[in-house]
Design an enzyme around this catalytic site. Structure first.
Site, short mmCIF file in Angstrom:
data_model
loop_
_atom_site.label_atom_id
_atom_site.label_comp_id
_atom_site.label_asym_id
_atom_site.label_seq_id
_atom_site.Cartn_x
_atom_site.Cartn_y
_atom_site.Cartn_z
N SER A 1 0.86 -1.27 -0.20
CA SER A 1 0.04 -0.03 0.11
C SER A 1 0.91 1.27 0.11
O SER A 1 1.94 1.17 0.55
CB SER A 1 -0.96 0.07 1.24
N THR A 2 0.25 2.42 -0.50
CA THR A 2 1.12 3.52 -0.65
C THR A 2 1.15 4.22 0.83
O THR A 2 2.33 4.74 1.15
CB THR A 2 0.16 4.56 -1.47
N GLU B 1 6.55 -0.43 -5.30
CA GLU B 1 5.49 -0.33 -6.34
C GLU B 1 4.19 -0.50 -5.26
O GLU B 1 4.18 -1.19 -4.49
CB GLU B 1 5.50 -1.54 -7.29
N CYS C 1 -2.57 -4.98 -8.33
CA CYS C 1 -2.23 -3.28 -8.56
C CYS C 1 -2.74 -2.69 -9.70
O CYS C 1 -2.99 -1.67 -9.81
CB CYS C 1 -0.65 -3.02 -8.32
#
Length: 544
Positions: free
Chosen positions: A266-267, A293, A327
């Site tokens: 996750s970001t 990523e 993703c």
């Protein structure tokens, strides 16, 4: 002395088996599924090649049968994390000084074992533990994983052979040293191939690694560790640490020997890593490499000239394969008003024919989302859409976690282009469509470009070449991987290097030489054959 100069040839992609009725691979995968389903595997910590057991246990259950325990695993504490760092650093010099061709040969052995002997077992572990269909597992845990290992050796050949020129009287060359310290690999549940590659790519370049696998992918990831051992990977080069990411990160980021992190997830988690690394920056021997990523809000954008059935097929495959847990999965679509009635009908007809079920039921196209947290998150979005005046559910919209974490493939129609599910990453089998006026093509392209903070993948559908490239010009920074007239998923190693920018990561392109370059520290060396013996130069004179 081994003084050969060797370059790995460019490989071919691993062939994908079909698993059609009556095929040998269909029968073999059923045997492997039965074997793992009927066994509760004990998963230890692995440090320096030795199994460590803390007896602080966790369980791994099937997403499609959430009461069925597949494995029990030992959780690390801070003590075991430090032990793993020590074991990795003890292995550093010998592995760094191992000729690169020998390192690559071990990885080629791993590829051979997965391609053949362990193909069915690694696929079955991915199916049961991570909720993938037979085909999704085959593409991931067999083919893509093998492709990463084989192509990376080819890319390493290119890197090591890239050398500077030399003038007369000098010799110039570059050594590609591994980093001075250990790499932390933090890997996701959704791709067994990525879980392997995040550790294997730094290791190929001479680095050592501590590995934090996803709890929901432990069965396949533990099998990988056993395969690495069988292939001859030396003890301590990679160390396997099931358990809390917070505990592992706390110890790893505080270590002066921390040299880099290779991450997919996750970001928010990646941002927290970056912050922790920044706060500890004065403690490190070298600036760490930060490679990640992260999230995506991947789009399908259709021009009025596109084929409606092709757009509908891209929506269904791009959004619902592996339950949207890629993703790269399509999660928002922009469809012109003139095309929407046909796209809507076609998508709804396709969704009505999709069977949602257990991974061992080969007639099921959609399985379960990974865990209860993911299920609850998806249901929150569906309930919001049912209540909101700005959205309506076109098809699907229901879920049940009584047996497994099942969510119906769902299409939400957003009346507001900034509606909640057009903006936020969901990571489930849910796509939101915004219908735009045909004459507002350029305006809607700008909307697509600015709506989301992410920039991972996107698809543009048009048979009008001018419109296609007009869309590309507008959206070139909205995705690291753009697909013309295809769904935004399915990047193949060696064909479409993968990665995105903005809030989707550092865009270091897994599946290409670009990623491998992040795991070396080049050193330029110049040798002069006739060193100067006078400090002066010819121009130094008071005469004209």
């Amino acid at each position: 002395m081994n003084n050969i100069i060797f370059k790995f040839p460019k490989p071919e992609n691993e062939p994908v088996m079909g698993y059609a009725p009556g095929s040998p691979e269909r029968a073999n995968i059923r045997k492997a599924l039965d074997e793992l389903y009927n066994t509760v595997t004990e998963i230890p910590i692995i440090i320096g090649g030795k199994e460590v057991r803390t007896n602080n246990m966790g369980e791994v259950v099937m997403p499609t049968e959430n009461k069925h325990v597949l494995a029990r695993y030992h959780k690390v504490s801070e003590k075991e994390v430090q032990m793993a760092i020590d074991a990795a650093m003890a292995a550093h010099d010998e592995w760094a000084n191992t000729p690169w061709i020998e390192r690559a040969s071990i990885l080629q052995k791993i590829a051979t074992l997965i391609s053949g002997k362990y193909r069915m077992l690694i696929n079955a572990a991915t199916m049961l533990g991570q909720g993938k269909t037979t085909m999704q597992a085959e593409i991931d845990s067999a083919c893509e994983l093998v492709d990463f290992l084989r192509y990376n050796a080819y890319y390493a050949s290119q890197i090591y052979s890239d050398q500077p020129c030399s003038d007369k009287g000098t010799l110039n060359y570059v050594t590609y040293r591994p980093l001075e310290g250990f790499i932390l690999a933090v890997t996701p549940f959704n791709f067994t191939s990525i879980a392997s590659n995040l550790g294997m790519s730094p290791i190929l370049m001479g680095n050592i690694c501590i590995w934090k696998p996803s709890t929901t992918a432990l069965l396949s990831n533990y099998l990988l560790m056993k395969i690495y051992k069988e292939a001859g990977l030396p003890d301590g080069v990679i160390n396997f640490l099931p358990g809390s990411g917070a505990i592992i990160g706390k110890v790893a980021f505080a270590s002066p020997d921390f040299a880099g992190v290779h991450f997919t997830g996750s970001t928010g988690t990646f941002n927290s890593f970056w912050k922790s690394i920044g706060e500890n920056i004065n403690n490190y021997k070298t600036y760490p490499k930060i490679v990640g990523e992260t999230g995506g809000k991947d789009f399908i954008f259709a021009h009025a000239s596109a084929n409606a059935r092709q757009v509908a097929t891209a929506i269904v495959r791009g959004a619902f394969e592996f339950q949207g847990q890629k993703c790269s999965a399509a999660s928002r679509a922009y469809i012109p008003a003139s095309m929407w009635p046909e796209v809507k009908q076609t998508v709804c007809d396709m969704v009505a024919s999709i069977k949602v079920g257990d991974v061992r039921d080969f007639s099921a196209f959609v399985n379960a989302v990974i865990d209860e947290k993911s299920f609850d998150n998806c249901m929150n979005y569906l309930e919001h859409a049912k209540q909101s005046p700005d959205a309506e559910i076109v098809c699907g919209g229901n879920g049940s976690k009584e047996m497994g974490y099942f969510i119906e493939p769902t299409v939400i129609l957003a009346k507001d282009p900034h509606y909640k599910s057009m903006l936020e990453e969901i990571f489930g089998p849910i796509i939101t469509v915004y219908v735009y006026d045909d004459d507002k093509y350029e305006e809607t392209l700008d909307l697509c470009n600015t709506t989301s903070p992410y920039a991972l993948t996107g698809a543009i559908f048009s048979i009008d070449r001018k419109a296609l490239h007009q869309a590309y010009d507008k959206l070139q920074y909205a995705a690291g991987n753009i697909y013309f007239n295809d769904k935004p998923t399915g990047a193949v190693v060696g064909q479409q290097p993968f990665g995105g920018a903005r809030a989707s990561g550092t865009n270091d392109k897994a599946g290409s030489y670009l990623n491998l370059l992040r795991w070396v520290s080049p050193q330029a060396i110049k040798e002069t054959f006739q060193p100067a013996e006078n400090y002066s130069y010819p121009f130094v004179s008071d005469k004209d």
